[in-house]
Scaffold this active site. Structure first.
Site, PDB file in Angstrom:
ATOM      1  N   ARG A  96       0.852  -1.277  -0.004  1.00 35.98           N
ATOM      2  CA  ARG A  96       0.002  -0.177   0.201  1.00 35.98           C
ATOM      3  C   ARG A  96       0.928   1.283  -0.097  1.00 35.98           C
ATOM      4  NH1 ARG A  96      -4.696  -2.224   3.298  1.00 35.98           N
ATOM      5  NH2 ARG A  96      -4.870  -4.213   2.287  1.00 35.98           N
ATOM      6  N   LYS A 129     -17.685 -12.944   9.356  1.00 38.84           N
ATOM      7  CA  LYS A 129     -17.142 -11.960   8.318  1.00 38.84           C
ATOM      8  C   LYS A 129     -16.997 -12.800   7.053  1.00 38.84           C
ATOM      9  CE  LYS A 129     -13.264  -8.985   7.306  1.00 38.84           C
ATOM     10  NZ  LYS A 129     -12.191  -8.095   7.705  1.00 38.84           N
ATOM     11  N   ARG A 182      -9.310  -2.021   3.062  1.00 35.38           N
ATOM     12  CA  ARG A 182      -9.107  -1.040   2.017  1.00 35.38           C
ATOM     13  C   ARG A 182     -10.389  -0.128   1.756  1.00 35.38           C
ATOM     14  NH1 ARG A 182      -7.840  -5.866  -2.148  1.00 35.38           N
ATOM     15  NH2 ARG A 182      -9.264  -7.124  -0.502  1.00 35.38           N
ATOM     16  N   GLU A 234     -13.997 -15.804   9.519  1.00 30.29           N
ATOM     17  CA  GLU A 234     -13.792 -15.224   8.041  1.00 30.29           C
ATOM     18  C   GLU A 234     -13.721 -16.245   7.084  1.00 30.29           C
ATOM     19  OE1 GLU A 234     -11.399 -11.954   5.748  1.00 30.29           O
ATOM     20  OE2 GLU A 234     -11.004 -12.192   7.757  1.00 30.29           O
ATOM     21  N   SER A 237     -14.856  -6.388   2.415  1.00 34.41           N
ATOM     22  CA  SER A 237     -14.970  -5.548   1.058  1.00 34.41           C
ATOM     23  C   SER A 237     -14.548  -6.403  -0.146  1.00 34.41           C
ATOM     24  CB  SER A 237     -14.360  -4.243   1.091  1.00 34.41           C
ATOM     25  OG  SER A 237     -13.048  -4.349   1.572  1.00 34.41           O
ATOM     26  N   GLY A 238     -13.532  -7.162   0.033  1.00 38.44           N
ATOM     27  CA  GLY A 238     -13.212  -8.060  -1.112  1.00 38.44           C
ATOM     28  C   GLY A 238     -12.718  -7.418  -2.294  1.00 38.44           C
ATOM     29  N   GLY A 239     -11.902  -6.383  -2.174  1.00 38.41           N
ATOM     30  CA  GLY A 239     -11.359  -5.714  -3.303  1.00 38.41           C
ATOM     31  C   GLY A 239     -12.354  -4.601  -3.927  1.00 38.41           C
TER      32      GLY A 239
END
Length: 358
Positions: A39, A225, A298, A183, A266-268
């Site tokens: 990042r 999650k 993210r 998750e 959010s998975g991208g």
């Protein structure tokens, strides 16, 4: 033997319910040193401890932001870090009403005999680690299992191994006072349609809850999650309302009402996309015995990171961007987001990374 009823039972139930408070959600700030390095590379910032601490201080000390956040997932390093004025991050979070959480898994390894499917490691000494983290102020934990959709994936072996791994982690957490976030992430990678994602999600979640019950996990003291049910990254997109319908139906079929809250990854998805999809779910008039919230990394940080760019003079601008995303997602948990947030740079761009490793 019934579900866990040890000394932490009441505390686990209380903390899980608190994290799932409508109007609040989880900030996932538990990126490993390697992941945050990627990042930082995107904004030309060196991946050293002081920069990592500075970015996390920027997030945690944004005035007004933590009223929308009920929990923050930390990486081992961050759990013990302090602000530049010497105040432990754990105290900063607690005073603002956000429970500190901790990532406890040790990443994934390939399962022999499968087509590059994985299981998650980290069970060795997990009880000892959880006790140490509880002592340091953590009150919940996260463990990420990863499954892929392909022509012959996920295999029953991968589903079962990951479900058992999550359940084993969950009961160890509860015995040591930490609310486990379960998750099972089904990666968005691939050309599959939304029906295939829904089917795989149902099979995976059913296996997870079977395993959790076999391990006598107290469901009232857990959080789920999951991924949202969406088409694959190489398939045609669908409207938020369609994602909402498919996702809620999948959860209705698999997640017991004893679970207090479901906090989506959010998975991208882009920041705005993730918020709009969550909002559509909460607007949907359907049976929802659990609160539907967020556990975004993210999708809460991207525009903040871009605004900051590693420069002290940009901190206020970056905090303004972070506050916008926190407020928008808070509204989405109530189904009242109007899509009117001021979009910071990067808020609309896809954050998808193929075969994402946390």
């Amino acid at each position: 033997m019934s579900a866990y009823c040890g000394k932490y039972k009441d505390e686990l139930i209380k903390n899980a319910a608190y994290i799932g408070t409508p109007g609040k959600g989880i900030l996932a700030a538990d990126e490993s040193t390697g992941t945050i390095g990627k990042r930082f590379a995107s904004i030309n910032v060196e991946n050293v401890e002081d920069n990592r601490r500075a970015f996390r201080e920027l997030l945690f000390c944004t005035p007004g932001a933590l009223q929308y956040i009920s929990g923050v997932i930390l990486f081992d390093e961050t759990l013990y870090q302090k602000t530049k004025d010497g105040k432990p991050f754990v105290d900063v979070l607690k005073e603002a009403g956000a429970l500190p959480g901790i990532k406890v898994d040790k990443g994934t390894i390939e399962v022999a005999g499968t087509d590059k499917e994985t299981t998650t490691q980290g069970h060795d000494d997990l009880g000892k680690q959880c006790a140490k983290y509880y002592e340091a102020g953590a009150r919940f934990a996260k463990w990420r299992a990863v499954l892929k959709i392909g022509p012959n994936q996920p295999s029953q072996l991968a589903i079962d191994l990951n479900a058992q791994g999550l359940a084993c982690y969950a009961i160890i957490c509860q015995e040591n006072g930490l609310v486990p976030i379960v998750e099972p992430e089904i990666l968005v990678d691939g050309p599959h349609d939304i029906d295939r994602c829904a089917y795989v999600s149902e099979v995976v979640l059913a296996a997870c809850y079977k395993a959790l019950n076999e391990h006598h996990v107290l469901l009232e003291g857990t959080l789920l999650k999951p991924n949202m049910v969406t088409p694959g990254s190489d398939a045609k997109k669908v409207a938020p309302e369609v994602i909402a319908e498919y996702t809620v139906r999948t959860l209705q079929r698999t997640v017991p009402p004893a679970v207090p809250a479901i906090v989506f990854l959010s998975g991208g998805q882009s920041e705005e996309e993730a918020t709009l999809n969550l909002n559509a779910m909460n607007k949907l008039s359907a049976k929802k015995p659990w609160s539907l919230s967020f556990s975004f990394g993210r999708a809460l940080q991207q525009s903040t990171l871009k605004a900051w760019a590693g420069k002290t003079e940009n901190v206020e601008k970056a905090r303004a961007a972070f506050l916008v995303r926190c407020k928008a997602n808070s509204e989405a948990t109530l189904g009242t987001y109007k899509g009117d947030a001021v979009l910071g740079e990067g808020a609309a761009e896809s954050l998808h990374v193929k075969d994402y490793k946390y």
